[in-house]
Motif scaffolding. Structure first.
Motif, PDB file in Angstrom:
ATOM      1  N   LEU A 114       0.733  -1.423   0.014  1.00 19.67           N
ATOM      2  CA  LEU A 114      -0.005  -0.041   0.116  1.00 19.67           C
ATOM      3  C   LEU A 114       0.870   1.309   0.019  1.00 19.67           C
ATOM      4  N   ARG A 115       2.203   1.187  -0.244  1.00 16.47           N
ATOM      5  CA  ARG A 115       3.091   2.275  -0.037  1.00 16.47           C
ATOM      6  C   ARG A 115       2.988   2.956  -1.655  1.00 16.47           C
ATOM      7  N   GLY A 116       3.087   4.115  -1.751  1.00 17.72           N
ATOM      8  CA  GLY A 116       3.364   5.042  -2.866  1.00 17.72           C
ATOM      9  C   GLY A 116       2.707   6.292  -2.939  1.00 17.72           C
ATOM     10  N   ASP A 117       2.556   6.763  -4.113  1.00 14.68           N
ATOM     11  CA  ASP A 117       2.265   8.195  -4.412  1.00 14.68           C
ATOM     12  C   ASP A 117       0.529   8.446  -3.839  1.00 14.68           C
ATOM     13  N   ASN A 118      -0.244   7.248  -4.130  1.00 14.37           N
ATOM     14  CA  ASN A 118      -1.649   7.534  -3.734  1.00 14.37           C
ATOM     15  C   ASN A 118      -1.790   7.599  -2.073  1.00 14.37           C
ATOM     16  N   SER A 119      -2.568   8.490  -1.788  1.00 19.88           N
ATOM     17  CA  SER A 119      -2.572   8.609  -0.148  1.00 19.88           C
ATOM     18  C   SER A 119      -3.471   7.357   0.427  1.00 19.88           C
ATOM     19  N   VAL A 120      -2.984   6.839   1.584  1.00 19.10           N
ATOM     20  CA  VAL A 120      -3.704   5.605   1.941  1.00 19.10           C
ATOM     21  C   VAL A 120      -3.953   6.024   3.548  1.00 19.10           C
ATOM     22  N   THR A 121      -4.714   5.523   4.332  1.00 15.46           N
ATOM     23  CA  THR A 121      -4.622   5.656   5.842  1.00 15.46           C
ATOM     24  C   THR A 121      -4.469   4.486   6.485  1.00 15.46           C
ATOM     25  N   SER A 122      -4.513   4.403   7.999  1.00 11.15           N
ATOM     26  CA  SER A 122      -3.909   3.208   8.524  1.00 11.15           C
ATOM     27  C   SER A 122      -4.396   3.186  10.099  1.00 11.15           C
ATOM     28  N   TRP A 123      -4.748   2.147  10.540  1.00  9.65           N
ATOM     29  CA  TRP A 123      -5.446   2.024  11.861  1.00  9.65           C
ATOM     30  C   TRP A 123      -4.779   0.892  12.533  1.00  9.65           C
ATOM     31  N   ALA A 124      -4.603   0.908  13.951  1.00 10.03           N
ATOM     32  CA  ALA A 124      -4.209  -0.268  14.723  1.00 10.03           C
ATOM     33  C   ALA A 124      -4.341  -0.087  16.112  1.00 10.03           C
ATOM     34  N   PRO A 125      -4.802  -0.962  16.839  1.00  8.34           N
ATOM     35  CA  PRO A 125      -4.938  -0.781  18.282  1.00  8.34           C
ATOM     36  C   PRO A 125      -3.880  -0.173  19.066  1.00  8.34           C
ATOM     37  N   SER A 126      -4.031   0.583  19.783  1.00  7.77           N
ATOM     38  CA  SER A 126      -3.116   1.514  20.510  1.00  7.77           C
ATOM     39  C   SER A 126      -2.317   0.360  21.594  1.00  7.77           C
ATOM     40  N   GLN A 127      -1.177   0.809  21.780  1.00 10.22           N
ATOM     41  CA  GLN A 127      -0.680  -0.047  22.921  1.00 10.22           C
ATOM     42  C   GLN A 127      -0.574   0.974  24.266  1.00 10.22           C
ATOM     43  N   LEU A 128      -0.906   2.381  24.075  1.00 12.33           N
ATOM     44  CA  LEU A 128      -1.083   3.427  25.132  1.00 12.33           C
ATOM     45  C   LEU A 128      -2.648   3.471  25.560  1.00 12.33           C
ATOM     46  N   PRO A 129      -2.656   4.191  26.800  1.00 12.44           N
ATOM     47  CA  PRO A 129      -3.883   4.504  27.001  1.00 12.44           C
ATOM     48  C   PRO A 129      -4.425   5.559  26.170  1.00 12.44           C
ATOM     49  N   ASP A 130      -5.906   6.021  26.125  1.00  9.49           N
ATOM     50  CA  ASP A 130      -6.585   6.676  25.223  1.00  9.49           C
ATOM     51  C   ASP A 130      -6.286   8.095  25.908  1.00  9.49           C
ATOM     52  N   ALA A 131      -6.062   9.099  24.780  1.00 10.35           N
ATOM     53  CA  ALA A 131      -5.732  10.371  24.948  1.00 10.35           C
ATOM     54  C   ALA A 131      -6.970  11.002  25.698  1.00 10.35           C
ATOM     55  N   GLU A 132      -6.813  11.979  26.747  1.00  7.99           N
ATOM     56  CA  GLU A 132      -7.855  12.815  27.270  1.00  7.99           C
ATOM     57  C   GLU A 132      -8.733  13.618  26.294  1.00  7.99           C
ATOM     58  N   GLU A 133      -9.747  13.998  26.465  1.00  9.86           N
ATOM     59  CA  GLU A 133     -10.684  14.754  25.874  1.00  9.86           C
ATOM     60  C   GLU A 133      -9.868  16.304  25.708  1.00  9.86           C
ATOM     61  N   SER A 134      -9.507  16.571  26.900  1.00 12.75           N
ATOM     62  CA  SER A 134      -8.684  18.131  26.964  1.00 12.75           C
ATOM     63  C   SER A 134      -7.450  17.970  25.897  1.00 12.75           C
ATOM     64  N   THR A 135      -6.694  16.995  25.971  1.00 12.52           N
ATOM     65  CA  THR A 135      -5.555  16.869  25.049  1.00 12.52           C
ATOM     66  C   THR A 135      -5.915  16.968  23.592  1.00 12.52           C
ATOM     67  N   LEU A 136      -7.034  16.187  23.343  1.00 11.35           N
ATOM     68  CA  LEU A 136      -7.377  16.165  21.906  1.00 11.35           C
ATOM     69  C   LEU A 136      -7.800  17.753  21.492  1.00 11.35           C
ATOM     70  N   ARG A 137      -8.397  18.461  22.257  1.00 15.26           N
ATOM     71  CA  ARG A 137      -8.848  19.671  22.094  1.00 15.26           C
ATOM     72  C   ARG A 137      -7.773  20.752  22.014  1.00 15.26           C
ATOM     73  N   ARG A 138      -6.704  20.574  22.468  1.00 13.19           N
ATOM     74  CA  ARG A 138      -5.541  21.295  22.674  1.00 13.19           C
ATOM     75  C   ARG A 138      -4.738  21.068  21.175  1.00 13.19           C
ATOM     76  N   LEU A 139      -4.669  19.722  21.026  1.00 19.03           N
ATOM     77  CA  LEU A 139      -4.240  19.396  19.494  1.00 19.03           C
ATOM     78  C   LEU A 139      -4.952  19.947  18.458  1.00 19.03           C
ATOM     79  N   GLN A 140      -6.321  19.898  18.410  1.00 15.34           N
ATOM     80  CA  GLN A 140      -6.955  20.585  17.315  1.00 15.34           C
ATOM     81  C   GLN A 140      -6.885  21.988  17.232  1.00 15.34           C
ATOM     82  N   ASP A 141      -6.644  22.696  18.447  1.00 16.54           N
ATOM     83  CA  ASP A 141      -6.250  24.253  18.299  1.00 16.54           C
ATOM     84  C   ASP A 141      -4.978  24.383  17.856  1.00 16.54           C
ATOM     85  N   LEU A 142      -4.008  23.517  18.277  1.00 14.65           N
ATOM     86  CA  LEU A 142      -2.824  23.676  17.604  1.00 14.65           C
ATOM     87  C   LEU A 142      -2.617  23.501  16.288  1.00 14.65           C
ATOM     88  N   TYR A 143      -3.205  22.419  15.575  1.00 12.12           N
ATOM     89  CA  TYR A 143      -3.165  22.183  14.046  1.00 12.12           C
ATOM     90  C   TYR A 143      -4.335  22.881  13.392  1.00 12.12           C
TER      91      TYR A 143
END
Length: 349
Positions: A114-143
């Motif tokens: 699946l690697r190449g010039d055409n855009s693809v996405t990916s997903w896998a179960p995380s080995q880490l705890p889920d991010a807090e809602e407040s952390t996600l909101r700060r990232l959304q503001d940052l980006y």
């Protein structure tokens, strides 16, 4: 190939019982049977939603997992000949863009195919705890002012919602566990049935080496096959009505040696079998230009002789199911593949 007159002699203690016997093969026809752990695949075969292609291989003829996987995924005729994957090259006519990709890799790292010039996405179960809602909101503001990172963050949040809480909590460290395979198949079904979700998904499952104590109706290989079968059944159930429009290709980079080794296992071989299943498959058949298992029939005196190039199978699916033009298949998806003609009638009309 229980119907081959040389099967039991050459396979020795690893030969499986014939259909109808205790622990016996699941009959496909008078020549071939499925391992008894593949009951779900057998059910699909009886419903004409699965077919088997035997004595198949990529152009690779050596015995390295890494090089064999490279050739299987790059779609070329040699190791390292191409740096991108055949499935990525096939995505061009299927549309898709950043945030609305046509294909997803169910893995931490996107596999070569699946690697190449055409855009693809990916997903896998995380080995880490889920991010807090407040952390996600700060990232959304940052980006917020960066289209690329804002899109990727939104995509990641949406992907986690699609995969569901159970998949997100699945803390598995490899994909060899049967429960992990089933969980990933269930998550895959959720992505493929999501509104505006991807049309194509790629999963990898390792741990298929059986150099020692391979087993027959029971044992290490039987357990792996049982996990695969359960995963495929979970995928079918999760897809629901979408199953009728689906083709699943189960392939491997090479086969196993025909004769057992000294530790009741098999080593790296050449020819192998591929499984196609799904509601869109023209199933209930075994496609095999069977070379035989006599000593003079084997590749290098030890392997099943390949008679079908796996690229022919891929071409048949891409052309007849996803409607990728043959001209693109020959020119750029599988360059230098004139000896691997498009395999017809794999897809039901």
């Amino acid at each position: 190939p229980y119907g081959d007159p040389d099967y039991r002699m050459v396979r020795g203690e690893l030969a499986l019982p014939a259909p109808g016997r205790e622990g016996g093969l699941l009959k496909l026809d008078d020549m071939f049977g499925l391992h008894p752990s593949l009951a779900g695949v057998h059910e699909a075969f009886k419903n004409k939603q699965a077919l088997l292609v035997h004595a198949v291989a990529s152009p690779y003829r050596e015995r390295s997992h890494f090089d064999g996987q490279d050739v299987l995924e790059n779609g070329g005729a040699e190791v390292g000949l191409l740096r991108d994957g055949w499935l990525n090259r096939a995505l061009a006519p299927l549309g898709g863009s950043l945030g609305h990709e046509a294909a997803i890799a169910m893995a931490v790292n996107t596999p070569l195919v699946l690697r190449g010039d055409n855009s693809v996405t990916s997903w896998a179960p995380s080995q880490l705890p889920d991010a807090e809602e407040s952390t996600l909101r700060r990232l959304q503001d940052l980006y917020a002012d960066d289209e690329f990172f804002a899109t990727r963050l939104a995509q990641a949040i949406n992907s986690q919602e699609i995969a569901g809480e159970e998949a997100g909590m699945q803390r598995v460290r490899n994909n060899r566990n049967a429960e992990a395979v089933r969980s990933m198949m269930q998550a895959t079904a959720r992505f493929l049935t999501a509104e505006d979700g991807p049309r194509i998904a790629v999963l990898e499952a390792g741990g298929w080496d059986t150099h020692a104590n391979q087993g027959t109706s029971n044992g290490a290989l039987a357990g792996r096959l049982n996990g695969l079968d359960a995963g495929l059944t979970a995928l079918r159930d999760g897809l629901g009505e979408t199953w009728s429009e689906t083709v699943v290709a189960v392939v491997t980079e090479f086969g196993r040696t025909v004769r057992p080794n000294g530790t009741r296992g098999t080593d790296h071989g050449t020819g192998t079998a591929a499984i196609l299943l799904g509601g869109a498959v023209n199933g209930g058949r075994v496609i095999a230009y069977w070379p035989g298992l006599g000593k003079s029939d084997l590749y290098e005196g030890r392997d099943l002789q390949p008679t079908t190039d796996v690229r022919s199978v891929f071409k048949g699916i891409l052309s007849d199911h996803l409607e990728v033009p043959d001209s693109l298949l020959e020119r750029s998806v599988f360059p230098d593949s004139a000896t691997a003609p498009h395999m017809r009638n794999l897809i039901s009309v």
